[in-house]
Scaffold this motif. Structure first.
Motif, PDB file in Angstrom:
ATOM      1  N   VAL A   1     -16.285  25.605  18.330  1.00  0.00           N
ATOM      2  CA  VAL A   1     -16.858  24.024  18.248  1.00  0.00           C
ATOM      3  C   VAL A   1     -17.300  23.384  19.638  1.00  0.00           C
ATOM      4  O   VAL A   1     -18.415  22.915  20.013  1.00  0.00           O
ATOM      5  N   CYS A   2     -16.352  23.739  20.531  1.00  0.00           N
ATOM      6  CA  CYS A   2     -16.450  23.251  22.010  1.00  0.00           C
ATOM      7  C   CYS A   2     -17.815  24.125  22.597  1.00  0.00           C
ATOM      8  O   CYS A   2     -18.520  23.280  23.410  1.00  0.00           O
ATOM      9  N   LEU A   3     -17.855  25.362  22.140  1.00  0.00           N
ATOM     10  CA  LEU A   3     -18.875  26.351  22.941  1.00  0.00           C
ATOM     11  C   LEU A   3     -20.342  25.696  22.345  1.00  0.00           C
ATOM     12  O   LEU A   3     -21.413  25.503  23.170  1.00  0.00           O
ATOM     13  N   LEU A   4     -20.235  25.126  21.024  1.00  0.00           N
ATOM     14  CA  LEU A   4     -21.523  24.614  20.254  1.00  0.00           C
ATOM     15  C   LEU A   4     -21.853  23.308  21.083  1.00  0.00           C
ATOM     16  O   LEU A   4     -23.173  23.008  21.363  1.00  0.00           O
ATOM     17  N   VAL A   5     -20.820  22.384  21.094  1.00  0.00           N
ATOM     18  CA  VAL A   5     -21.063  21.159  21.901  1.00  0.00           C
ATOM     19  C   VAL A   5     -21.510  21.335  23.377  1.00  0.00           C
ATOM     20  O   VAL A   5     -22.610  20.498  23.652  1.00  0.00           O
ATOM     21  N   GLY A   6     -20.980  22.170  24.116  1.00  0.00           N
ATOM     22  CA  GLY A   6     -21.445  22.502  25.562  1.00  0.00           C
ATOM     23  C   GLY A   6     -22.988  23.036  25.505  1.00  0.00           C
ATOM     24  O   GLY A   6     -23.620  22.768  26.275  1.00  0.00           O
ATOM     25  N   MET A   7     -23.221  24.026  24.556  1.00  0.00           N
ATOM     26  CA  MET A   7     -24.765  24.540  24.587  1.00  0.00           C
ATOM     27  C   MET A   7     -25.703  23.516  24.058  1.00  0.00           C
ATOM     28  O   MET A   7     -26.892  23.476  24.712  1.00  0.00           O
ATOM     29  N   SER A   8     -25.397  22.530  23.306  1.00  0.00           N
ATOM     30  CA  SER A   8     -26.348  21.716  22.928  1.00  0.00           C
ATOM     31  C   SER A   8     -26.603  20.530  23.887  1.00  0.00           C
ATOM     32  O   SER A   8     -27.643  19.847  23.844  1.00  0.00           O
ATOM     33  N   THR A   9     -25.437  20.206  24.487  1.00  0.00           N
ATOM     34  CA  THR A   9     -25.538  19.070  25.503  1.00  0.00           C
ATOM     35  C   THR A   9     -26.084  19.475  27.018  1.00  0.00           C
ATOM     36  O   THR A   9     -26.513  18.832  27.797  1.00  0.00           O
ATOM     37  N   GLY A  10     -25.881  20.970  27.156  1.00  0.00           N
ATOM     38  CA  GLY A  10     -26.548  21.495  28.226  1.00  0.00           C
ATOM     39  C   GLY A  10     -25.244  21.371  29.370  1.00  0.00           C
ATOM     40  O   GLY A  10     -25.494  21.876  30.624  1.00  0.00           O
ATOM     41  N   ILE A  11     -24.009  21.159  28.990  1.00  0.00           N
ATOM     42  CA  ILE A  11     -22.840  21.053  29.810  1.00  0.00           C
ATOM     43  C   ILE A  11     -22.099  22.324  29.794  1.00  0.00           C
ATOM     44  O   ILE A  11     -21.358  22.374  28.703  1.00  0.00           O
ATOM     45  N   GLY A  12     -22.237  23.397  30.500  1.00  0.00           N
ATOM     46  CA  GLY A  12     -21.503  24.452  30.235  1.00  0.00           C
ATOM     47  C   GLY A  12     -19.883  24.448  30.542  1.00  0.00           C
ATOM     48  O   GLY A  12     -19.195  25.392  30.001  1.00  0.00           O
ATOM     49  N   VAL A  13     -19.307  23.552  31.336  1.00  0.00           N
ATOM     50  CA  VAL A  13     -18.132  23.237  31.544  1.00  0.00           C
ATOM     51  C   VAL A  13     -17.297  22.963  30.299  1.00  0.00           C
ATOM     52  O   VAL A  13     -16.318  23.243  29.786  1.00  0.00           O
ATOM     53  N   ILE A  14     -18.023  22.086  29.281  1.00  0.00           N
ATOM     54  CA  ILE A  14     -17.297  22.085  28.053  1.00  0.00           C
ATOM     55  C   ILE A  14     -16.975  23.221  27.144  1.00  0.00           C
ATOM     56  O   ILE A  14     -16.126  23.457  26.656  1.00  0.00           O
TER      57      ILE A  14
END
Length: 101
Positions: free
Chosen positions: A23-36
């Motif tokens: 879930v956190c990887l999908l959120v990070g990939m969709s927002t463009g913030i890889g740190v998430i």
């Protein structure tokens, strides 16, 4: 030793850690913030290490499994070893936190 690891495998820590990490990887990939995504992988594998009732070796294996499963979202071969190493780190951190509290 291998019989001990195979016979005492817990599915719940792996599933919970993988779901949180994905879930956190999908959120990070969709927002463009890889740190998430990276922090989500560390948190997911730490939770899998924290939830285990067995030794530190089991926590490391669960963290590596979470990292391996999460690496399939990135679609590159180079991400697999990096995600496994981060998963090992998170699993160890989770087990240390569990032993201290």
């Amino acid at each position: 030793m291998t019989e001990d690891i195979a016979s005492n495998f817990e599915l719940k820590p792996v599933i919970v850690g993988a779901v949180i990490s994905i879930v956190c990887l999908l959120v990070g990939m969709s927002t463009g913030i890889g740190v998430i995504g990276i922090l989500g992988l560390i948190i997911g594998s730490a939770i899998s290490g924290f939830l285990t009732n067995n030794s530190t070796t089991h926590a490391l294996i669960y963290g590596a499994i979470v990292g391996f499963v999460s690496s399939f979202l990135m679609f590159t071969v180079f991400s697999i070893p990096i995600f496994i190493i981060i998963g090992l780190f998170g699993g160890y951190i989770g087990k240390v936190v569990q032993n201290n509290y």
